[in-house]
Design a protein around this motif. Structure first.
Motif, PDB file in Angstrom:
ATOM      1  N   VAL A 212      15.245   0.090   2.150  1.00 49.08           N
ATOM      2  CA  VAL A 212      15.706   1.463   1.909  1.00 49.08           C
ATOM      3  C   VAL A 212      15.451   1.802   0.438  1.00 49.08           C
ATOM      4  N   LYS A 213      14.805   2.954   0.239  1.00 50.92           N
ATOM      5  CA  LYS A 213      14.469   3.357  -1.116  1.00 50.92           C
ATOM      6  C   LYS A 213      15.486   4.400  -1.582  1.00 50.92           C
ATOM      7  N   VAL A 214      16.059   4.160  -2.760  1.00 51.43           N
ATOM      8  CA  VAL A 214      17.031   5.125  -3.309  1.00 51.43           C
ATOM      9  C   VAL A 214      16.620   5.471  -4.734  1.00 51.43           C
TER      10      VAL A 214
ATOM     11  N   ALA B 142       5.459  -2.754  -9.410  1.00 51.51           N
ATOM     12  CA  ALA B 142       4.751  -1.777 -10.245  1.00 51.51           C
ATOM     13  C   ALA B 142       4.273  -0.621  -9.354  1.00 51.51           C
ATOM     14  N   ALA B 143       4.748   0.589  -9.674  1.00 51.76           N
ATOM     15  CA  ALA B 143       4.444   1.758  -8.836  1.00 51.76           C
ATOM     16  C   ALA B 143       3.729   2.814  -9.666  1.00 51.76           C
ATOM     17  N   SER B 144       3.267   3.853  -8.953  1.00 51.05           N
ATOM     18  CA  SER B 144       2.488   4.911  -9.609  1.00 51.05           C
ATOM     19  C   SER B 144       1.274   4.290 -10.304  1.00 51.05           C
ATOM     20  N   ILE B 145       0.633   3.396  -9.578  1.00 51.68           N
ATOM     21  CA  ILE B 145      -0.582   2.722 -10.062  1.00 51.68           C
ATOM     22  C   ILE B 145      -1.750   3.644  -9.718  1.00 51.68           C
ATOM     23  N   ARG B 146      -2.561   3.952 -10.701  1.00 46.77           N
ATOM     24  CA  ARG B 146      -3.608   4.961 -10.489  1.00 46.77           C
ATOM     25  C   ARG B 146      -5.024   4.396 -10.559  1.00 46.77           C
ATOM     26  N   SER B 147      -5.171   3.124 -10.989  1.00 53.65           N
ATOM     27  CA  SER B 147      -6.529   2.605 -11.198  1.00 53.65           C
ATOM     28  C   SER B 147      -6.529   1.084 -11.110  1.00 53.65           C
TER      29      SER B 147
ATOM     30  N   VAL C 267       4.483  -1.970   2.517  1.00 49.99           N
ATOM     31  CA  VAL C 267       4.104  -0.553   2.387  1.00 49.99           C
ATOM     32  C   VAL C 267       5.218   0.173   1.627  1.00 49.99           C
ATOM     33  N   THR C 268       4.818   1.129   0.787  1.00 51.13           N
ATOM     34  CA  THR C 268       5.825   2.035   0.215  1.00 51.13           C
ATOM     35  C   THR C 268       5.487   3.456   0.653  1.00 51.13           C
ATOM     36  N   THR C 269       6.523   4.206   0.965  1.00 46.13           N
ATOM     37  CA  THR C 269       6.345   5.631   1.246  1.00 46.13           C
ATOM     38  C   THR C 269       7.322   6.388   0.344  1.00 46.13           C
ATOM     39  N   ASN C 270       7.151   7.677   0.276  1.00 42.87           N
ATOM     40  CA  ASN C 270       8.149   8.527  -0.399  1.00 42.87           C
ATOM     41  C   ASN C 270       8.148   9.862   0.347  1.00 42.87           C
ATOM     42  N   PRO C 271       9.107  10.730   0.073  1.00 42.98           N
ATOM     43  CA  PRO C 271       9.177  11.984   0.839  1.00 42.98           C
ATOM     44  C   PRO C 271       7.893  12.811   0.744  1.00 42.98           C
ATOM     45  N   SER C 272       7.205  12.769  -0.404  1.00 42.31           N
ATOM     46  CA  SER C 272       5.965  13.546  -0.536  1.00 42.31           C
ATOM     47  C   SER C 272       4.886  12.972   0.383  1.00 42.31           C
ATOM     48  N   LEU C 273       4.793  11.656   0.455  1.00 41.67           N
ATOM     49  CA  LEU C 273       3.764  11.024   1.308  1.00 41.67           C
ATOM     50  C   LEU C 273       4.055  11.279   2.786  1.00 41.67           C
ATOM     51  N   ILE C 274       5.341  11.260   3.160  1.00 44.58           N
ATOM     52  CA  ILE C 274       5.707  11.541   4.563  1.00 44.58           C
ATOM     53  C   ILE C 274       5.380  12.998   4.879  1.00 44.58           C
TER      54      ILE C 274
ATOM     55  N   ALA D 169       2.589  -4.976  -6.668  1.00 45.44           N
ATOM     56  CA  ALA D 169       2.069  -3.670  -7.086  1.00 45.44           C
ATOM     57  C   ALA D 169       1.878  -2.865  -5.820  1.00 45.44           C
ATOM     58  N   THR D 170       2.265  -1.610  -5.858  1.00 39.43           N
ATOM     59  CA  THR D 170       1.979  -0.753  -4.713  1.00 39.43           C
ATOM     60  C   THR D 170       0.802   0.144  -5.071  1.00 39.43           C
ATOM     61  N   LEU D 171      -0.227   0.074  -4.227  1.00 38.68           N
ATOM     62  CA  LEU D 171      -1.517   0.679  -4.551  1.00 38.68           C
ATOM     63  C   LEU D 171      -1.865   1.795  -3.588  1.00 38.68           C
TER      64      LEU D 171
ATOM     65  N   PRO E  30       9.209   0.662 -11.301  1.00 41.01           N
ATOM     66  CA  PRO E  30       8.838   1.403 -12.498  1.00 41.01           C
ATOM     67  C   PRO E  30       7.546   2.179 -12.238  1.00 41.01           C
ATOM     68  N   PHE E  31       7.522   3.466 -12.616  1.00 46.11           N
ATOM     69  CA  PHE E  31       6.380   4.346 -12.327  1.00 46.11           C
ATOM     70  C   PHE E  31       5.439   4.390 -13.526  1.00 46.11           C
ATOM     71  N   VAL E  32       4.425   3.553 -13.498  1.00 46.96           N
ATOM     72  CA  VAL E  32       3.499   3.407 -14.620  1.00 46.96           C
ATOM     73  C   VAL E  32       2.714   4.706 -14.892  1.00 46.96           C
ATOM     74  N   GLY E  33       2.050   5.218 -13.876  1.00 44.09           N
ATOM     75  CA  GLY E  33       1.164   6.375 -14.055  1.00 44.09           C
ATOM     76  C   GLY E  33       1.905   7.608 -14.541  1.00 44.09           C
ATOM     77  N   ARG E  34       3.133   7.810 -14.033  1.00 53.74           N
ATOM     78  CA  ARG E  34       3.859   9.027 -14.448  1.00 53.74           C
ATOM     79  C   ARG E  34       4.292   8.949 -15.903  1.00 53.74           C
ATOM     80  N   LEU E  35       4.507   7.714 -16.425  1.00 51.54           N
ATOM     81  CA  LEU E  35       4.798   7.575 -17.860  1.00 51.54           C
ATOM     82  C   LEU E  35       3.534   7.857 -18.668  1.00 51.54           C
TER      83      LEU E  35
ATOM     84  N   VAL F  24       0.856  -1.172   0.000  1.00 56.60           N
ATOM     85  CA  VAL F  24       0.000   0.000   0.000  1.00 56.60           C
ATOM     86  C   VAL F  24       0.903   1.237   0.000  1.00 56.60           C
ATOM     87  N   ASP F  25       0.554   2.190  -0.862  1.00 59.30           N
ATOM     88  CA  ASP F  25       1.415   3.353  -1.120  1.00 59.30           C
ATOM     89  C   ASP F  25       0.888   4.550  -0.337  1.00 59.30           C
ATOM     90  N   THR F  26       1.252   4.626   0.925  1.00 61.19           N
ATOM     91  CA  THR F  26       0.770   5.700   1.786  1.00 61.19           C
ATOM     92  C   THR F  26       1.619   5.752   3.058  1.00 61.19           C
TER      93      THR F  26
HETATM   94  C1  E4P Z   1       6.042   4.361  -5.232  1.00 58.44           C
HETATM   95  O1  E4P Z   1       6.869   3.900  -4.496  1.00 58.44           O
HETATM   96  C2  E4P Z   1       5.662   5.776  -5.246  1.00 58.44           C
HETATM   97  O2  E4P Z   1       5.542   6.208  -3.922  1.00 58.44           O
HETATM   98  C3  E4P Z   1       4.330   6.005  -5.900  1.00 58.44           C
HETATM   99  O3  E4P Z   1       3.798   4.833  -6.483  1.00 58.44           O
HETATM  100  C4  E4P Z   1       4.272   7.210  -6.777  1.00 58.44           C
HETATM  101  O4  E4P Z   1       2.975   7.335  -7.302  1.00 58.44           O
HETATM  102  P1  E4P Z   1       2.450   8.691  -7.987  1.00 58.44           P
HETATM  103  O5  E4P Z   1       3.132   8.805  -9.315  1.00 58.44           O
HETATM  104  O6  E4P Z   1       0.978   8.483  -8.140  1.00 58.44           O
HETATM  105  O7  E4P Z   1       2.811   9.801  -7.053  1.00 58.44           O
END
Ligand code: E4P
Length: 221
Positions: A82-84, A163-168, A25-32, A183-185, A128-133, A5-7
């Motif tokens: 650790v995410k880099v 699979a990241a940046s999953i939007r649907s 769980v996946t987090t990123n600096p924006s989510l934190i 998949a991180t959702l 890989p960031f699917v939604g951002r592509l 879960v991506d939150t």
């Molecule tokens: C994955 O680790 C990222 O936190 C995340 O999937 C980014 O998704 P977004 O492109 O919807 O912000």
């Protein structure tokens, strides 16, 4: 397939974890940043709720500081990944941490060549960031297909495709068909997966017919 879960919303994670669907769980600096809380407190709390991998991202961009941050994050809990970011310093950090036995998630991947680099650096996960592509008019899901094919060509690579940046729900369906390992959702997308109009319609009909009997399952009459 595993679901992460991506939150960074701990209440949300706790609630979803009770369904048994949360493998990590996946987090990123924006989510934190969105939580308004201290990074380490949030991550420690999440790691206590979920036993699977919890991705916590470094925020430095040079190797030495990234490595120090990564080691500090790895010390927070045994299930930290650790995410880099996918830069040369990020890859060097990935190699150093992976050689030390720390799981690393290499993030912000937008090409199959980048995914190969991450695997050679010993990444446990490539994101890989699917939604951002899709956002810039590319086909994000093609990237998942390509990485799957290339990784399968070289069975000695044991990096898992996350699979990241999953939007649907449709993104998830395609990622599963393409053989993504994880998949991180976002929580909203995970909640949507259960929905189908025929499920709701069927249930309404069953309940209406049942009501006419006047019975209850747990009583004698
Ligand atoms: C994955 O680790 C990222 O936190 C995340 O999937 C980014 O998704 P977004 O492109 O919807 O912000």
């Amino acid at each position: 397939m595993q679901f992460f879960v991506d939150t960074a919303d701990v209440d949300e994670i706790r609630d979803l974890a009770s369904t048994g669907m949360v493998d990590g769980v996946t987090t990123n600096p924006s989510l934190i940043a969105k939580t308004g809380r201290h990074f380490r407190d949030v991550i420690k709390e999440i790691c206590a709720v979920v036993s699977g991998p919890v991705s916590a991202e470094v925020t430095a961009t040079d190797f030495e500081t990234m490595l120090a941050e990564g080691q500090g994050l790895a010390d927070l809990a045994p299930n930290i990944a650790v995410k880099v970011p996918l830069t040369w310093d990020g890859l060097k950090t990935c190699k150093a941490l992976s050689d030390d036995g720390t799981a690393v998630n290499v993030t912000l991947c937008f090409s199959v060549n980048q995914a190969l680099l991450a695997a050679k650096a010993g990444a446990a996960f490539i994101s890989p960031f699917v939604g951002r592509l899709d956002d810039i008019g590319h086909d994000g899901m093609e990237l998942i297909d390509e990485i799957r094919e290339v990784y399968d060509n070289y069975p000695d690579l044991d990096t898992r495709i996350l699979a990241a940046s999953i939007r649907s729900p449709s993104h998830l369906r395609q990622a599963a068909l393409s053989g993504a390992d994880v998949a991180t959702l976002p929580p909203g997308v995970l909640r949507q997966l259960v929905e189908h109009p025929l499920t709701s319609k069927g249930l309404d009909a069953f309940l209406a017919d049942w009501k006419k009997t006047g019975q209850t399952i747990l009583s004698e009459n």
